[in-house]
Design a protein around this motif. Structure first.
Motif, PDB file in Angstrom:
ATOM      1  N   VAL A 168      11.588  14.021   1.343  1.00 41.36           N
ATOM      2  CA  VAL A 168      10.504  13.044   1.246  1.00 41.36           C
ATOM      3  C   VAL A 168      11.044  11.658   1.543  1.00 41.36           C
ATOM      4  CG1 VAL A 168       8.839  11.973  -0.343  1.00 41.36           C
ATOM      5  CG2 VAL A 168       9.252  14.433  -0.435  1.00 41.36           C
ATOM      6  N   SER A 169      10.237  10.846   2.208  1.00 43.06           N
ATOM      7  CA  SER A 169      10.654   9.473   2.485  1.00 43.06           C
ATOM      8  C   SER A 169      10.905   8.723   1.184  1.00 43.06           C
ATOM      9  CB  SER A 169       9.557   8.751   3.282  1.00 43.06           C
ATOM     10  OG  SER A 169       9.806   7.352   3.313  1.00 43.06           O
ATOM     11  N   VAL A 175      11.229   9.940  12.545  1.00 43.21           N
ATOM     12  CA  VAL A 175      10.049   9.070  12.591  1.00 43.21           C
ATOM     13  C   VAL A 175       9.966   8.336  13.917  1.00 43.21           C
ATOM     14  CG1 VAL A 175       9.000   6.994  11.596  1.00 43.21           C
ATOM     15  CG2 VAL A 175       9.901   8.785  10.089  1.00 43.21           C
ATOM     16  N   ARG A 212       4.323  -0.091   1.593  1.00 44.39           N
ATOM     17  CA  ARG A 212       4.446  -0.791   2.870  1.00 44.39           C
ATOM     18  C   ARG A 212       3.284  -1.741   3.055  1.00 44.39           C
ATOM     19  NH1 ARG A 212       2.977   3.768   7.529  1.00 44.39           N
ATOM     20  NH2 ARG A 212       0.702   3.533   7.444  1.00 44.39           N
ATOM     21  N   TRP A 217       8.146  -2.049   5.220  1.00 42.99           N
ATOM     22  CA  TRP A 217       8.142  -1.183   4.050  1.00 42.99           C
ATOM     23  C   TRP A 217       9.456  -1.324   3.296  1.00 42.99           C
ATOM     24  CZ3 TRP A 217       8.941   0.467   8.982  1.00 42.99           C
ATOM     25  CH2 TRP A 217      10.059   1.275   9.251  1.00 42.99           C
ATOM     26  N   ALA A 228       6.007   8.424   8.321  1.00 40.46           N
ATOM     27  CA  ALA A 228       5.375   8.186   9.622  1.00 40.46           C
ATOM     28  C   ALA A 228       4.851   6.764   9.741  1.00 40.46           C
ATOM     29  CB  ALA A 228       4.239   9.185   9.832  1.00 40.46           C
ATOM     30  N   GLU A 270       0.851  -1.189   0.000  1.00 40.44           N
ATOM     31  CA  GLU A 270       0.000   0.000   0.000  1.00 40.44           C
ATOM     32  C   GLU A 270       0.887   1.240   0.000  1.00 40.44           C
ATOM     33  OE1 GLU A 270      -0.778   0.651   4.758  1.00 40.44           O
ATOM     34  OE2 GLU A 270      -1.985  -0.876   3.738  1.00 40.44           O
ATOM     35  N   PRO A 271       0.353   2.402  -0.371  1.00 38.10           N
ATOM     36  CA  PRO A 271       1.188   3.611  -0.397  1.00 38.10           C
ATOM     37  C   PRO A 271       1.802   3.904   0.976  1.00 38.10           C
ATOM     38  CG  PRO A 271      -0.883   3.984  -1.542  1.00 38.10           C
ATOM     39  CD  PRO A 271      -1.015   2.657  -0.860  1.00 38.10           C
ATOM     40  N   ALA A 272       3.041   4.361   0.963  1.00 36.90           N
ATOM     41  CA  ALA A 272       3.720   4.736   2.205  1.00 36.90           C
ATOM     42  C   ALA A 272       3.629   6.243   2.375  1.00 36.90           C
ATOM     43  CB  ALA A 272       5.177   4.301   2.155  1.00 36.90           C
ATOM     44  N   PRO A 273       3.431   6.747   3.603  1.00 38.00           N
ATOM     45  CA  PRO A 273       3.350   8.199   3.829  1.00 38.00           C
ATOM     46  C   PRO A 273       4.618   8.908   3.365  1.00 38.00           C
ATOM     47  CG  PRO A 273       2.661   6.980   5.790  1.00 38.00           C
ATOM     48  CD  PRO A 273       3.270   5.983   4.846  1.00 38.00           C
ATOM     49  N   SER A 274       4.467  10.083   2.811  1.00 37.31           N
ATOM     50  CA  SER A 274       5.620  10.811   2.279  1.00 37.31           C
ATOM     51  C   SER A 274       6.591  11.240   3.368  1.00 37.31           C
ATOM     52  CB  SER A 274       5.150  12.042   1.497  1.00 37.31           C
ATOM     53  OG  SER A 274       4.445  12.930   2.350  1.00 37.31           O
ATOM     54  N   ASP A 275       6.099  11.350   4.612  1.00 35.89           N
ATOM     55  CA  ASP A 275       6.999  11.725   5.705  1.00 35.89           C
ATOM     56  C   ASP A 275       7.564  10.513   6.436  1.00 35.89           C
ATOM     57  OD1 ASP A 275       4.743  10.836   7.015  1.00 35.89           O
ATOM     58  OD2 ASP A 275       4.464  12.652   8.236  1.00 35.89           O
TER      59      ASP A 275
END
Length: 421
Positions: free
Chosen positions: A331-332, A81, A337, A314, A16, A9-14
């Motif tokens: 950006v991460s 993080v 993840r 992730w 977190a 699934e999409p991972a948060p850009s920061d």
């Protein structure tokens, strides 16, 4: 680290993490993996996320000269993080630098990444700090400098002692160089030294493999890893086998080679602690890999690197240029993840812990799995005495069929083929 990444699934850009993943972090061992994605040439059997200079070309941010700074940026991101946890993480207990060929970077660059890890998280007083190395990429001076940077364990890729086997695997070092590296690493003050071997290469005979084992033992490492050759799709080796230029590894031959490995290393004072790993004493075991195999937390630094914290896994974007570009923007670098559910975590625990000499807690299995474990003991695949004490521990025969035993314990069925790897 295979080059093909899962979806997820999409991972948060920061970067977190869910609050639940951060809870209890203080009580779990924490390690850091650093992936160095550079190689001089690509070996024909290799499916790892690595790149030669020709493959990278002039891509911005993809050079060896700037890589350490990009890795340090991700270390800083990890610190931000994980600072959101209710309590600070335990100090880092293990750092493992892998590749690729980490020793294509100057020791000072590797040391700079290690210092960033220490600054963000702290290093345990007895932290294990490992790097992989190709024998042709180091000399005594390099090893002296690397030891001075804080590395205390090193793993050399030996693969074979026979020139024609090395040629088939497309390894660049000359026979004898890995053994010399062990002596140089000892002289430089490394606490622990590993040699990696691969068996089952096309054209390798029983005598070739025995010669490799004997040479490895004589070199004086305190740890040996021996892996069955796996033919990965998309590699030059796979293409050669498909065209009939080379023959595929035979399961029965691989099983015989494994038995020879156990006999030779056992006679030399090594004990197995994971299906493909032997150590002279407990202190020589690779604690970083044990962290993986026992469900610990780790942050993977670098292109394509995988991480796991509190049941969240992730993985980073693959290409070094894309990796560096994301970090430059703050950006991460995580591509995607997955949050592991209870069933997945149980399955993975069975798959990994059963490969260890300490075995698996019988209570992890359901009622059917416990009954299967008892049948496996009757069939000589599981140590009966250990099972009576509540542990599922593989016998030597069970190690040869480890994957099949896992499938049976999980109720998936098996075909009882050799599964050493």
């Amino acid at each position: 680290m295979p080059s093909i990444l899962p979806d997820g699934e999409p991972a948060p850009s920061d970067g977190a993490l869910p609050t639940a993943a951060l809870e209890g972090a203080t009580d779990r061992p924490f390690g850091v993996y650093v992936h160095v994605p550079f190689c001089v040439t690509r070996c024909g059997y290799c499916d790892f996320n690595t790149y030669t200079a020709e493959e990278l070309g002039p891509a911005p941010g993809a050079s060896r000269a700037t890589y350490a700074q990009a890795a340090i940026e991700e270390v800083r991101l990890a610190g931000r993080v994980l600072s959101a946890a209710p309590a600070p993480n335990a100090p880092v207990s293990t750092v493992f630098v892998g590749g690729g060929t980490p020793t294509l970077l100057p020791p000072a660059d590797l040391g700079a990444v290690l210092r960033a890890v220490a600054e963000e998280f702290g290093l345990a007083p007895d932290a294990e700090v490992t790097t992989e190395a190709n024998p042709e990429s180091v000399d005594r001076r390099y090893l002296d400098d690397l030891r001075a940077q804080g590395f205390n364990r090193i793993s050399f890729g030996m693969q074979s002692a026979r020139p024609h086997v090395l040629a088939t695997l497309e390894r660049r070092h000359t026979p004898g160089r890995p053994q010399a590296c062990v002596a140089e690493a000892r002289a430089a003050g490394f606490d622990h030294v590993n040699l990696d071997l691969i068996y089952g290469a096309p054209g390798e005979s029983d005598d070739d493999w025995q010669a490799s084992l004997d040479a490895a033992v004589a070199a004086g490492p305190d740890h040996v890893s021996a892996y069955a050759l796996i033919v990965e799709d998309g590699t030059r080796l796979a293409a050669q086998i498909r065209r009939g230029v080379l023959t595929a590894p035979d399961d029965d031959v691989l099983a015989d080679r494994y038995l020879r490995t156990e006999a030779t290393l056992g006679a030399a004072g090594f004990s197995w602690y994971e299906v493909s790993n032997w150590a002279r004493e407990e202190a020589a075991r690779c604690r970083h890999n044990l962290l993986y195999w026992t469900g610990g937390d780790w942050w993977g630094i670098g292109p394509g690197a995988h991480s796991h914290v509190g049941g969240v896994r992730w993985w980073n974007v693959k290409h070094p240029a894309a990796y560096a570009e994301r970090l430059a923007r703050g950006v991460s670098p995580a591509q995607a993840r997955e949050v592991l559910d209870t069933q997945t975590r149980t399955v993975e625990r069975v798959m990994l812990e059963l490969r260890l000499s300490d075995g698996l807690d019988l209570r992890v299995l359901d009622e059917a799995g416990e009954a299967t474990a008892r049948r496996a003991a009757a069939e000589g695949l599981v140590v009966a005495e250990a099972l009576a004490a509540g542990r599922v521990v593989l016998t030597l025969r069970g190690r040869l069929l480890a994957d099949a035993v896992v499938r049976d314990l999980l109720g998936w069925g098996s075909d009882l083929v050799s599964s050493v790897s």
